[in-house]
Write a protein that holds these residues in place. Sequence first.
Motif, mmCIF file in Angstrom:
data_model
loop_
_atom_site.group_PDB
_atom_site.id
_atom_site.type_symbol
_atom_site.label_atom_id
_atom_site.label_comp_id
_atom_site.label_asym_id
_atom_site.label_seq_id
_atom_site.Cartn_x
_atom_site.Cartn_y
_atom_site.Cartn_z
ATOM 1 N N HIS A 205 -6.005 -64.647 7.124
ATOM 2 C CA HIS A 205 -6.387 -64.513 8.531
ATOM 3 C C HIS A 205 -6.192 -65.821 9.296
ATOM 4 N N MET A 206 -6.419 -66.948 8.629
ATOM 5 C CA MET A 206 -6.153 -68.236 9.271
ATOM 6 C C MET A 206 -4.683 -68.353 9.645
ATOM 7 N N LEU A 207 -3.807 -68.005 8.714
ATOM 8 C CA LEU A 207 -2.373 -68.096 8.975
ATOM 9 C C LEU A 207 -1.928 -67.078 10.016
ATOM 10 N N PHE A 208 -2.511 -65.886 9.976
ATOM 11 C CA PHE A 208 -2.166 -64.851 10.953
ATOM 12 C C PHE A 208 -2.501 -65.317 12.371
ATOM 13 N N PHE A 289 0.243 -58.184 4.706
ATOM 14 C CA PHE A 289 -0.456 -58.693 5.892
ATOM 15 C C PHE A 289 0.257 -59.919 6.455
ATOM 16 N N LEU A 290 0.619 -60.869 5.596
ATOM 17 C CA LEU A 290 1.274 -62.092 6.054
ATOM 18 C C LEU A 290 2.705 -61.823 6.511
ATOM 19 N N GLY A 295 6.186 -61.304 11.341
ATOM 20 C CA GLY A 295 6.994 -60.469 12.230
ATOM 21 C C GLY A 295 6.412 -60.416 13.635
ATOM 22 N N LYS A 296 5.091 -60.310 13.734
ATOM 23 C CA LYS A 296 4.435 -60.304 15.042
ATOM 24 C C LYS A 296 4.602 -61.657 15.726
ATOM 25 N N GLY A 297 4.503 -62.731 14.937
ATOM 26 C CA GLY A 297 4.685 -64.065 15.502
ATOM 27 C C GLY A 297 6.068 -64.236 16.104
#
Length: 444
Positions: A205-208, A289-290, A295-297
């Motif tokens: 979650h931090m990386l997301f 998740f990552l 991809g979202k980033g």
Amino acid sequence: MMSFHSDELELWWPILLGLSKTMGDSRYEVRGNGLQTLLSIINKYFFPSSQGKEVEENGNSSPQHGDLQTLQLVFRGILVPALEFEEMDGNSTSGYAPELLPPKFVNFITDPPSSAPNASDRGQREWIGTTFDHLIDGCVSICLKSMEAFGNDSLVEEVLAMLNSCLLSDSGHLAVRGLRRLQQFVTKDLDLKDITDDTWATVSHMLFRVLSIRGMPPSQPSVPESEGTTHEQKELLMQEHKDAMAEFIREQKLFSNRRYIGCNAAMVIGSLLTAENIVKSMGVQWYIFLMSGLGKGIKDWERAAEILSSSGSQESSSHPSPPHYLENVLYARRWMTKFILSLTSQTDAATLENAQFQHVLKEETESLLHAFLKKEADESCSAVDMRNVSKMVTDILEGFNELSDEKLSAMKWLSPVLSTCIQTNNTSLRTSVQILLTRLTQQK
């Protein structure tokens, strides 16, 4: 559990706080000596001594016999606040910092970093260059020592919270150093057997979160279509959206070195998802998740580049500047290509049929092919960008062509996705697409 008496902690607190404040001193010798003294006191007086069992049996605790709760208070009240001194450094939000670029980063819009040593030399006396590593290394050491002394990993969460403070900082320097230290913490400092699913959830979650761009407004103002909406209300919503756009552009100029975060986050995620032992430890859930988060980033960075381009606020390429968002996109897509090829080649056919795998493969393959077609139709597209994206698409198609019929049949979404590329001007890519489509057709 043993614990400090409250009056004893009250006596220690001003000493610890005073030493913590020395880390804000402009003289790096004072910062270093103050931090060294602080860490020495914590390690000497806030851990159980060899006589801990005897003390616990007698019910008598002293400052030489610390407890986990006290160490958590020290983290939150003494160690973590010290990071604020980096943001007070006059150079903490300065734009150009080529030393923050990850390896093999491609500059095709901004100027590549020169070989001049001025940036690294300057950092040798700044807070980030003299104090950060010493502080984080000391905190990690305390965490590892507490795991051995108390048989409890509670301070792992404190270290992660500390690194998360770095990631959320206005300072791109601090955020990037926090990202790299996070990678080291989970891959080298901790034993994989000691990393729980909760820890992987926190790290993921931090990386997301760090992949997203804060304050980015939506593409269009959210003007309701209902008949009850007046013209004045619509005008107000349009103006609010315009103001949000202007504020976003101002923040991008002010905190331009936060653009170093995206490529470094991609590098950290890439290093995690391409290490077999790490992937096995984190499990399928956080892998997907990552991968989806990256991809979202990529989509967010493309959107940010459009906003800045339309506003005419891009830096001139003749002046050194942080990476362009589109350069971050290219760097991240190279990692994404590795993930797609790894997922399809190393996963057995039965596992590949998993709905989560299929969804992320479809989303990211489609995104890459769409980007390729868009760049191919854009005459102003950089030749370097086009060459790199073409290479990625070639690698993906060749990888798919090497899959067994069993694996290929699991990717039922592939035919309509590939059909969009049948008219590409690239002859070799068009041939690869036709071969794949023929194989898919024969399986029906």
